[in-house]
Design a protein around this motif. Sequence first.
Motif, mmCIF file in Angstrom:
data_model
loop_
_atom_site.group_PDB
_atom_site.id
_atom_site.type_symbol
_atom_site.label_atom_id
_atom_site.label_comp_id
_atom_site.label_asym_id
_atom_site.label_seq_id
_atom_site.Cartn_x
_atom_site.Cartn_y
_atom_site.Cartn_z
ATOM 1 N N THR A 1 30.077 43.411 39.091
ATOM 2 C CA THR A 1 31.058 43.929 38.144
ATOM 3 C C THR A 1 30.376 44.383 36.843
ATOM 4 O O THR A 1 30.669 45.445 36.321
ATOM 5 C CB THR A 1 32.099 42.846 37.828
ATOM 6 O OG1 THR A 1 32.563 42.317 39.062
ATOM 7 C CG2 THR A 1 33.250 43.415 37.046
ATOM 8 N N TYR B 1 45.890 49.959 31.006
ATOM 9 C CA TYR B 1 44.502 49.537 31.203
ATOM 10 C C TYR B 1 43.767 49.490 29.862
ATOM 11 O O TYR B 1 43.010 48.569 29.579
ATOM 12 C CB TYR B 1 43.801 50.484 32.174
ATOM 13 C CG TYR B 1 44.501 50.568 33.512
ATOM 14 C CD1 TYR B 1 44.397 49.506 34.413
ATOM 15 C CD2 TYR B 1 45.272 51.671 33.849
ATOM 16 C CE1 TYR B 1 45.062 49.559 35.629
ATOM 17 C CE2 TYR B 1 45.930 51.721 35.064
ATOM 18 C CZ TYR B 1 45.827 50.667 35.956
ATOM 19 O OH TYR B 1 46.464 50.709 37.146
ATOM 20 N N TYR C 1 45.004 46.592 27.883
ATOM 21 C CA TYR C 1 44.451 45.325 28.338
ATOM 22 C C TYR C 1 42.988 45.181 27.904
ATOM 23 O O TYR C 1 42.551 44.102 27.482
ATOM 24 C CB TYR C 1 44.562 45.160 29.855
ATOM 25 C CG TYR C 1 43.976 43.831 30.273
ATOM 26 C CD1 TYR C 1 44.667 42.655 29.972
ATOM 27 C CD2 TYR C 1 42.716 43.733 30.853
ATOM 28 C CE1 TYR C 1 44.116 41.422 30.268
ATOM 29 C CE2 TYR C 1 42.159 42.506 31.143
ATOM 30 C CZ TYR C 1 42.865 41.349 30.858
ATOM 31 O OH TYR C 1 42.316 40.130 31.126
ATOM 32 N N ASN D 1 41.883 42.044 25.866
ATOM 33 C CA ASN D 1 40.857 41.170 26.456
ATOM 34 C C ASN D 1 39.666 41.001 25.511
ATOM 35 O O ASN D 1 39.087 39.933 25.407
ATOM 36 C CB ASN D 1 40.419 41.763 27.790
ATOM 37 C CG ASN D 1 39.382 40.898 28.482
ATOM 38 O OD1 ASN D 1 39.527 39.682 28.527
ATOM 39 N ND2 ASN D 1 38.337 41.526 29.000
ATOM 40 N N ARG E 1 36.061 42.687 33.298
ATOM 41 C CA ARG E 1 37.336 42.513 34.001
ATOM 42 C C ARG E 1 37.721 43.852 34.617
ATOM 43 O O ARG E 1 38.306 44.709 33.970
ATOM 44 C CB ARG E 1 38.399 41.996 33.046
ATOM 45 C CG ARG E 1 38.073 40.554 32.684
ATOM 46 C CD ARG E 1 39.279 39.777 32.317
ATOM 47 N NE ARG E 1 38.984 38.355 32.435
ATOM 48 C CZ ARG E 1 39.722 37.402 31.862
ATOM 49 N NH1 ARG E 1 40.763 37.720 31.139
ATOM 50 N NH2 ARG E 1 39.408 36.151 32.017
ATOM 51 N N ASP E 2 37.360 43.982 35.860
ATOM 52 C CA ASP E 2 37.534 45.225 36.608
ATOM 53 C C ASP E 2 39.021 45.452 36.907
ATOM 54 O O ASP E 2 39.855 44.628 36.565
ATOM 55 C CB ASP E 2 36.737 45.075 37.920
ATOM 56 C CG ASP E 2 36.147 46.387 38.343
ATOM 57 O OD1 ASP E 2 36.651 47.411 37.858
ATOM 58 O OD2 ASP E 2 35.211 46.384 39.140
ATOM 59 N N TYR E 3 39.347 46.539 37.598
ATOM 60 C CA TYR E 3 40.749 46.817 37.936
ATOM 61 C C TYR E 3 41.341 45.724 38.820
ATOM 62 O O TYR E 3 42.508 45.387 38.741
ATOM 63 C CB TYR E 3 40.872 48.171 38.633
ATOM 64 C CG TYR E 3 40.583 49.337 37.711
ATOM 65 C CD1 TYR E 3 41.576 49.835 36.866
ATOM 66 C CD2 TYR E 3 39.335 49.933 37.674
ATOM 67 C CE1 TYR E 3 41.316 50.878 36.019
ATOM 68 C CE2 TYR E 3 39.067 50.992 36.828
ATOM 69 C CZ TYR E 3 40.057 51.460 35.993
ATOM 70 O OH TYR E 3 39.806 52.499 35.153
ATOM 71 N N PRO F 1 41.557 41.882 39.880
ATOM 72 C CA PRO F 1 41.193 40.550 39.375
ATOM 73 C C PRO F 1 40.229 39.818 40.297
ATOM 74 O O PRO F 1 39.485 38.962 39.828
ATOM 75 C CB PRO F 1 42.539 39.840 39.279
ATOM 76 C CG PRO F 1 43.522 40.931 39.086
ATOM 77 C CD PRO F 1 43.006 42.095 39.862
ATOM 78 N N SER F 2 40.183 40.179 41.588
ATOM 79 C CA SER F 2 39.255 39.489 42.484
ATOM 80 C C SER F 2 37.805 39.786 42.119
ATOM 81 O O SER F 2 36.906 39.043 42.468
ATOM 82 C CB SER F 2 39.524 39.905 43.926
ATOM 83 O OG SER F 2 39.324 41.293 44.059
ATOM 84 N N TRP G 1 36.760 40.165 38.966
ATOM 85 C CA TRP G 1 36.465 39.778 37.589
ATOM 86 C C TRP G 1 35.245 38.856 37.567
ATOM 87 O O TRP G 1 35.091 38.010 38.445
ATOM 88 C CB TRP G 1 37.667 39.030 36.965
ATOM 89 C CG TRP G 1 38.792 39.940 36.591
ATOM 90 C CD1 TRP G 1 38.896 41.259 36.861
ATOM 91 C CD2 TRP G 1 39.987 39.586 35.893
ATOM 92 N NE1 TRP G 1 40.067 41.778 36.379
ATOM 93 C CE2 TRP G 1 40.764 40.751 35.770
ATOM 94 C CE3 TRP G 1 40.478 38.397 35.348
ATOM 95 C CZ2 TRP G 1 41.993 40.777 35.133
ATOM 96 C CZ3 TRP G 1 41.708 38.421 34.716
ATOM 97 C CH2 TRP G 1 42.467 39.604 34.604
#
Lengths: 476, 180
Positions: free
Chosen positions: A72, A328, A331, A335, A396-398, A400-401, A403
């Motif tokens: 990531t 996005y 966020y 974040n 924190r990519d698009y 959540p898996s 991240w």
Amino acid sequence: MSQVVSPVREPLVIGGKTYADVTEDVCRQVEGKPTKLWLICFTLALITLGYGSYCLFYTWWTGIGVWGLNKTVGWAWDITNFVWWVGIGHAGTLISAILLLFRQKWRTSINRAAEAMTIFAVLCAASFILAHMGRPWLAHWALPLPNTYGSLWVNFNSPLVWDVFAISTYLTVSLVFWYIGLIPDLATIRDRARNKVSKFVYGAMSFGWDGSAKTWARYESVSLILAGLSTPLVLSVHTIVSFDFATSVIPGWHTTIFPPYFVAGAIFSGFAMVLTLMLITREVFNLKEYITIGHMESMNKIIMLTGSIVGVAYITELFIAWYSGVQYEQYAFLNRATGPYWWAYWSMMTCNVISPQLFWIRKIRRSVAATFILSIIVNIGMWFERFVIIVTSLHRDYLPSSWAMFYPTMYDIGDYIFSFGLFFTLFLLFAKFLPVVNMAEVKAILKSSSAKVAEKRGAAVQTDFQARPAFNKDVE
Amino acid sequence: METNKRYLVGVFDDEDVLLKSVKKIRNSGVKIHEVYTPFPIHGLDEALGYKRSRLPIAAFLFGITGTTCAVAMISLMLGYDWPMIIGGKPFVPIPDLVPVSFELTVLFAALGMVATFLITNNLWPGKKPILFDSRSTDNKFIMAVDLSKNKLASDEITSILRNFGATEVNTKLVEEEVVV
């Protein structure tokens, strides 16, 4: 002819210096044996460089897997450090080129060291570009060279290719600008040299300069045009660096404010670094009459201005993220401020936006200790700015898996240490063997801006003032 | 063929005195070989009757050479030699030419002009300069007068130089190859 300078202006050179004094004061450290302090600093720099070289070598040998990158976060300390160093370099060109065009005479005592700093900072930046490629021996693939793939050329639509051209042009032009400025001063050292080695070395390096009126006239014209070329160049370099981010589609990077915001940030951190270095240099080499509190104050004003621009840019980014209505983007900024990297964001905000505002107070602007501390704080803040932009936008990519967090390894840190070792080794060598203050240019402003002349002029103003009542009487 | 040339070397302490006297000395019929100063003095080149430097023109020409090379290189590579489809955009997108063309313009202009500067002034690493007075790179302003090119006698020139502010007048023999 010496220009007329307002008597209210602070003298740029204090202590009643003559032309011969300038030569003597600047050449002293070049001609003398290295001092103990210099030797200690140089040893420390070499140790730092040695440890850093080991880390960098290990990175090159093993690959960038030794860094804390993951799928990531593909860019972290490498690009942070690259942008940070390139930014630092910008102050040198700003001082030597933009301030020359604006006829700011206070640049004359600091431009030489600032330009040297530019060159060394760009070299440090380049070391991260090479390292982040993973296979630095294939670095020439970034150039448009004929190759065996039926000449598949580099993609000129890519900002990364623009960066290659921008950084290499910047390094070359800065180096040339710096060296042309050095030639007259090297000739001064050559003509004073007593032993054979320095006669030969400075003789060869000064290109047979004789200071004839014709050469000086051409030299002036070269300086002016180089300044004219360097001014858009320096603005373009950090613009193009910011394109590396701004032309992407990553929330937090895809912002049109990036070019001016990066340029202001670059000048901001560059001036801070110039101050850190110059405050030490003036102390160690006893150049307090040339690099005065007035010089420091002028630089602090620029830090205050660019720091404020950077602050406005941060707030604009936040506003636009909210105003755009793009989830996005919103966020990404939420974040940054409240996510796991909140501490980096708030360090950045404190160091870059709040701390330079202290320079509104004249006492702080003119205090050496306060300036020194603030100059370091600013550079810490600017490092965090790049870290925040790069890592918090990525981690924190698009989905959540995917991240992830970024944790630096000893090689991330070691490669950063390498750049410090390289920077200080080169700067100390420069400070010992080359004139740190541009003698020719300081001599040229001595008549109009030294304390001696200011005194005389002050006296003249006073007599003028006293004479006025009599004049008024005559009129009556 | 080598000959010894005799020069009179006037030493000035102050650049304003020098600047004012250059014209007067020229008007009194002395041909000045050259003036050597530790820093640039504005207006000295005009006072000595030098023409304005044409280096800016050279810089401009080098600059447009750079632009032309960059535009030609990119268009040939991307438009002709190996056209690539990138998001359906034109093969030679004009806005994308700007950064590289700009950088190469600056690079060519800077390097070309500096090379021209070094060549026209005959400056190169290791060259030995003819120094009439080694203080000319420190704190003195030196005026050299070639006696072989002046009709006036050496004594006359000495007194002219002294009248117009020279603090010392020395003689210097310079060994130089005769330039044909």
